[in-house]
Scaffold this active site. Structure first.
Site, PDB file in Angstrom:
ATOM      1  N   ARG A 117      14.311 -95.268   8.771  1.00 46.40           N
ATOM      2  CA  ARG A 117      13.180 -95.896   8.088  1.00 46.40           C
ATOM      3  C   ARG A 117      13.599 -96.779   6.910  1.00 46.40           C
ATOM      4  O   ARG A 117      12.753 -97.414   6.304  1.00 46.40           O
ATOM      5  CB  ARG A 117      12.207 -94.837   7.584  1.00 46.40           C
ATOM      6  CG  ARG A 117      11.802 -93.816   8.628  1.00 46.40           C
ATOM      7  CD  ARG A 117      10.640 -94.256   9.488  1.00 46.40           C
ATOM      8  NE  ARG A 117      10.274 -93.185  10.394  1.00 46.40           N
ATOM      9  CZ  ARG A 117      10.453 -93.216  11.710  1.00 46.40           C
ATOM     10  NH1 ARG A 117      10.973 -94.276  12.284  1.00 46.40           N
ATOM     11  NH2 ARG A 117      10.102 -92.200  12.465  1.00 46.40           N
ATOM     12  N   GLY A 177      13.391 -83.301  13.266  1.00 49.88           N
ATOM     13  CA  GLY A 177      13.878 -82.413  14.324  1.00 49.88           C
ATOM     14  C   GLY A 177      12.779 -81.511  14.842  1.00 49.88           C
ATOM     15  O   GLY A 177      12.114 -80.833  14.051  1.00 49.88           O
ATOM     16  N   THR A 227       9.489 -83.555   7.689  1.00 50.76           N
ATOM     17  CA  THR A 227       9.079 -84.509   6.649  1.00 50.76           C
ATOM     18  C   THR A 227       9.598 -85.894   7.046  1.00 50.76           C
ATOM     19  O   THR A 227      10.571 -86.396   6.497  1.00 50.76           O
ATOM     20  CB  THR A 227       9.625 -84.055   5.292  1.00 50.76           C
ATOM     21  OG1 THR A 227      11.019 -83.708   5.419  1.00 50.76           O
ATOM     22  CG2 THR A 227       8.880 -82.828   4.814  1.00 50.76           C
ATOM     23  N   ASN A 246       4.405 -81.347  12.627  1.00 52.85           N
ATOM     24  CA  ASN A 246       3.817 -80.336  13.507  1.00 52.85           C
ATOM     25  C   ASN A 246       4.455 -78.973  13.320  1.00 52.85           C
ATOM     26  O   ASN A 246       5.632 -78.869  12.985  1.00 52.85           O
ATOM     27  CB  ASN A 246       3.974 -80.757  14.970  1.00 52.85           C
ATOM     28  CG  ASN A 246       5.426 -80.933  15.354  1.00 52.85           C
ATOM     29  OD1 ASN A 246       5.942 -82.027  15.221  1.00 52.85           O
ATOM     30  ND2 ASN A 246       6.084 -79.889  15.825  1.00 52.85           N
ATOM     31  N   ASP A 289       1.138 -81.853  18.619  1.00 57.01           N
ATOM     32  CA  ASP A 289       2.199 -82.688  18.043  1.00 57.01           C
ATOM     33  C   ASP A 289       1.629 -83.789  17.151  1.00 57.01           C
ATOM     34  O   ASP A 289       2.165 -84.884  17.089  1.00 57.01           O
ATOM     35  CB  ASP A 289       3.076 -83.292  19.150  1.00 57.01           C
ATOM     36  CG  ASP A 289       4.355 -83.933  18.611  1.00 57.01           C
ATOM     37  OD1 ASP A 289       4.794 -83.542  17.518  1.00 57.01           O
ATOM     38  OD2 ASP A 289       4.889 -84.838  19.272  1.00 57.01           O
ATOM     39  N   ASN A 375       0.533 -93.336  14.289  1.00 55.27           N
ATOM     40  CA  ASN A 375       1.800 -92.630  14.297  1.00 55.27           C
ATOM     41  C   ASN A 375       2.454 -92.879  12.942  1.00 55.27           C
ATOM     42  O   ASN A 375       1.775 -93.005  11.937  1.00 55.27           O
ATOM     43  CB  ASN A 375       2.633 -93.057  15.503  1.00 55.27           C
ATOM     44  CG  ASN A 375       3.586 -91.971  15.961  1.00 55.27           C
ATOM     45  OD1 ASN A 375       4.648 -91.797  15.374  1.00 55.27           O
ATOM     46  ND2 ASN A 375       3.201 -91.221  16.987  1.00 55.27           N
ATOM     47  N   TRP A 376       3.771 -92.975  12.901  1.00 52.57           N
ATOM     48  CA  TRP A 376       4.441 -93.082  11.602  1.00 52.57           C
ATOM     49  C   TRP A 376       4.296 -94.450  10.926  1.00 52.57           C
ATOM     50  O   TRP A 376       4.430 -94.542   9.706  1.00 52.57           O
ATOM     51  CB  TRP A 376       5.937 -92.745  11.741  1.00 52.57           C
ATOM     52  CG  TRP A 376       6.652 -93.724  12.632  1.00 52.57           C
ATOM     53  CD1 TRP A 376       6.866 -93.609  13.967  1.00 52.57           C
ATOM     54  CD2 TRP A 376       7.195 -94.987  12.257  1.00 52.57           C
ATOM     55  NE1 TRP A 376       7.503 -94.717  14.445  1.00 52.57           N
ATOM     56  CE2 TRP A 376       7.726 -95.582  13.415  1.00 52.57           C
ATOM     57  CE3 TRP A 376       7.296 -95.680  11.042  1.00 52.57           C
ATOM     58  CZ2 TRP A 376       8.337 -96.827  13.404  1.00 52.57           C
ATOM     59  CZ3 TRP A 376       7.900 -96.920  11.034  1.00 52.57           C
ATOM     60  CH2 TRP A 376       8.413 -97.485  12.206  1.00 52.57           C
TER      61      TRP A 376
END
Lengths: 518, 265
Positions: A117, A177, A227, A246, A289, A375-376
């Protein structure tokens, strides 16, 4: 109403100026730039300045192979230099020309290489996380490594993808992960030495009332909550705000009955001590998720005639929340796309999941799908319009349970996706209602970040490889450039020598556009 | 949060770690993943699971460990989960597990190095299976609906466009997997292009975004228009009706109809 412009460690609380010095540009996460040289009157004069197509083939990946190049990071721009990443790689390039200044390569020991990121910058140091669980400090001038320190355990299948952020002299790191059942956390490291200062786990302390949201200490200590996305930060309150991912096992939740704190939460953490101040849980006992990691955007406003310090999140589960960021009190909760998984909200205003819409042995038809309504990729908030902008999706899938045993591990199920349609949702932060919705005409959705500017422009990507500018007040499409792929990061803007640049990543290429005033 | 990633291992190097050799007394294979496209969970250098050794290891585990650690090594109230154990995850060919068995109370101390090594293959196999269990498993049975209710639903809601003796005759022979049938019922694939009319010209939609629209006309010509507020664009997507139905179906409807479609042999 806004907080005063407060410069801290090169990153301001709110409003990005001439540079883009951190993942979100400032601590607020608004991704709103005060630059207005480029505006609706001259957008059609925006021209291509340069492109950068990093070629990691010249720089082998650790382990002997090469990584698929997708630029997911938000570039950082400081003192005329732009820093961009893919996993194991950092480039410093001239922000005027895109010419390489230096290129750092990390020799990897493993981990998922799904994306990086970006970097953090403080004074003469660049910080980056690596897929094999290291925080690496580089010399700003030449990219030489200063030190590295381990931030997670690769053997437990952790990895690192998030951009660190710098708060005072703390470097805040996150972890990734979800293959095995491991707990998420953030850490604070001394910016000069890398020494660990504190770690906050995304689970309660055993014996506390919140621990009763898990059936056992063992389930809790292996309960996930990664995170994935950088925090935002309020310097006056000295609080970090982040979302957690999640719970684990991801889909088969029958071995973790309860709401599973502090997974799927928006949390406020003291930046000096790592102590939890409050939490709010968008997805209690999630089995889809739906990481609640979308950037918690900070802004100030009035509620019932009283000024409040607020926070907003367009969460992956399709719900939009405005919270009081001092206390965590929910001010607004609403759907920003239609969903079908809740039975209402609880006393705190948190959605109550419908057990029938959890994964089933024969399947349950659920919206949103696993990819989520968001999403992110980062949203944007414009203080001019009071709207939060999300490049959203309305998508369906069938959730299947594979493991119906007493103690599933890992995932134990999955979804199979179907139809999806994408749109930009402009959400009114005063009401929670969608003020306007701009549907992408061809159907399909895209994971692209957002940028709004004082030039009354809203930038993002569409699902047909266009980089587009919309009118932030109405959603009307104003401008586009066809790229070689869909937008894959959050666009940024900066100003150099009187010219305003817009930079966006799409697949393996970074594109810089410029408006020159002379 | 994630992805389906492609993983390929190009090279398998034979390595013998000094510590592993000391613990197990044999030189065994440790995989070095090469040519990683997306990487993989965990370290690149890891113990390659030997299925034959894992089978032998399962027998050792079943004889000495299963009562406390459980049939699948997920732990019991008596003993911890070994799939989640940092020691087992760190272990290579018994270099951690071997000494631990000798050190820990109430454990089998006199296992041979070969037995310990075999058992690590069994445990690593359990770990790898867990880390991959989102994808390879299939749901056991999606044919849980009521056949008559499915037929009734079909006859009342679907026959305007579909026929059990026409387009859907023998559908379950064409789509023999019931899970695929369920997916295709809910989310049918596009078999024909979207029909579009632009400025009075009708054809197959090639592409549309906010800025241009392209059609292929009956003459085989591809025409593109710049979109303006004045340009009339009309799309006729037959899949739109199916997409709208997703807000209407109950899960019971879904299962009943799938059960009925499966009967159309």
């Amino acid at each position: 109403m806004r907080l005063s412009f407060l410069l801290l460690a090169g990153v301001a609380y709110a409003q990005v100026g001439a540079e883009w010095p951190s993942y979100n540009g400032d601590y607020s996460g608004q991704r709103y730039s005060a630059l207005n040289k480029l505006n609706q009157s001259n957008i059609h004069s925006l021209s291509l300045a340069w492109t950068l197509r990093p070629n990691p083939g010249r720089a082998p990946q650790g382990g002997g192979g090469t990584t698929a190049v997708t630029i997911k990071g938000t570039p950082v721009v400081v003192n005329g230099v732009l820093y961009t990443t893919i996993p194991d790689h950092v480039w410093a390039v001239d922000a005027r020309s895109g010419r390489e200044i230096w290129h750092f390569v990390w020799q990897s020991k493993g981990g998922w290489h799904i994306g990086n990121r970006g970097v953090a910058v403080l004074r003469d140091t660049v910080y980056v996380e690596t897929p094999d669980c290291f925080l690496v400090a580089l010399n700003l001038a030449d990219g030489k490594e200063k030190w590295h320190t381990e931030i997670c355990d690769l053997e437990q299948f952790y990895y690192a993808s998030v951009a660190p952020i710098v708060v005072k002299n703390h470097v805040i790191t996150g972890v990734s992960g979800d293959d095995l059942d491991i707990p998420g956390y953030i850490e604070s490291h001394d910016a000069a030495t890398g020494k660990l200062e504190w770690r906050w786990y995304a689970h309660p302390e055993p014996g506390t009332p919140e621990a009763k949201t898990w059936p056992s200490v063992e389930a809790m200590m292996h309960g996930g909550g990664m995170t994935w996305v950088p925090s935002t930060y309020d310097p006056q309150l000295n609080l970090l705000y982040l979302g957690t991912g999640n719970p684990q096992p991801v889909i088969a939740g029958q071995g973790r009955e309860g709401s599973n704190l502090y997974t799927e939460c928006i949390v406020a953490i003291d930046a000096d001590t790592g102590k939890l101040k409050w939490y709010f849980q968008p997805s209690p006992h999630d089995t889809h998720d739906w990481d609640a990691v979308q950037t918690p955007v900070l802004f100030d406003g009035e509620v019932n005639g009283r000024p409040r310090k607020l926070l907003a999140q367009a969460s992956r589960n399709g719900w939009f929340f405005v919270l009081d960021r001092v206390t965590g009190e929910r001010i607004i909760g609403s759907e920003y796309v239609k969903t079908n998984w809740t039975l209402g909200v609880d006393a705190k205003g948190q959605p109550i999941p419908n057990p029938a819409k959890g994964p089933q042995l024969d399947g349950a038809l659920v919206t949103p799908n696993q990819g989520g309504a968001m999403n992110w990729p980062p949203p944007s908030y414009s203080p001019e319009t009071g709207l939060l902008y999300a490049n959203a999706a309305r998508a369906w899938s069938v959730y299947y349970l594979y493991d119906d045993g007493d103690k599933p591990e890992g995932w134990g199920g999955n979804d199979r996706s179907g139809f999806s349609e994408g749109m930009v949702q402009a959400i009114d932060t005063k009401t929670g209602q969608v003020r306007w919705s701009h549907k992408w005409p061809g159907g399909g959705s895209v994971r692209a970040g957002m940028l709004s500017t004082a030039g009354k422009l809203l930038f993002t990507g569409d699902p047909t490889q266009n980089f587009v500018a919309l009118d932030p007040a109405t959603g009307k499409a104003l401008w586009h450039a066809g790229l070689h792929g869909n937008v894959t990061n959050g666009p940024i803007t900066y100003e150099l020598d009187g010219a305003q640049y817009i930079v966006v990543g799409a697949g393996d290429t970074l594109y810089a556009f410029v408006i020159r005033m002379n | 949060m994630r992805r389906v990633a492609s993983v390929r291992f190009l090279t398998v190097a034979v390595q013998c770690w000094a510590r592993a050799r000391a613990a197990v007394g044999v030189c065994a294979r440790v995989v070095v993943g090469g040519g990683l496209v997306w990487g993989q969970a965990g370290p690149t250098v890891r113990q390659d699971v030997d299925p034959a050794a894992a089978l032998r290891g399962r027998a050792v585990y079943t004889q000495f460990c299963v009562n406390c650690h459980g049939a699948l090594a997920k732990g019991t109230e008596e003993a911890p989960d070994l799939i989640r154990s940092p020691l087992v995850l760190r272990d290579r060919l018994g270099n951690e597990l071997g000494p631990a068995l000798k050190r820990l109370p109430n454990h089998k101390r006199d296992l041979t190095n070969a037995q310990v090594g075999d058992m690590t293959h069994f445990l690593k196999e359990q770990i790898e299976n867990t880390a991959k269990n989102r994808n390879p498993v299939r749901p056991p049975n999606v044919l849980t609906g009521n056949l008559d209710a499915g037929r009734a639903y079909f006859n009342s809601k679907c026959t305007a466009c579909h026929s059990a003796t026409g387009d859907l005759a023998g559908v379950s022979r064409r789509i023999p997997d019931a899970v695929d049938l369920q997916q295709r019922f809910l989310f049918p694939r596009r078999t024909k292009p979207v029909q579009a009319t632009v400025a009075g010209v009708t054809g197959d939609l090639v592409r549309i975004d906010d800025f241009t629209v392209s059609l292929k006309t009956g003459a085989g010509e591809t025409r593109t228009w710049t979109r303006t507020d004045a340009l009339q664009v009309a799309l006729n997507d037959p899949l739109k009706a199916h997409q709208d139905l997703l807000d209407v179906y109950t899960d019971a409807d879904m299962h009943n109809v799938v059960r009925y479609l499966e009967s159309l042999k």
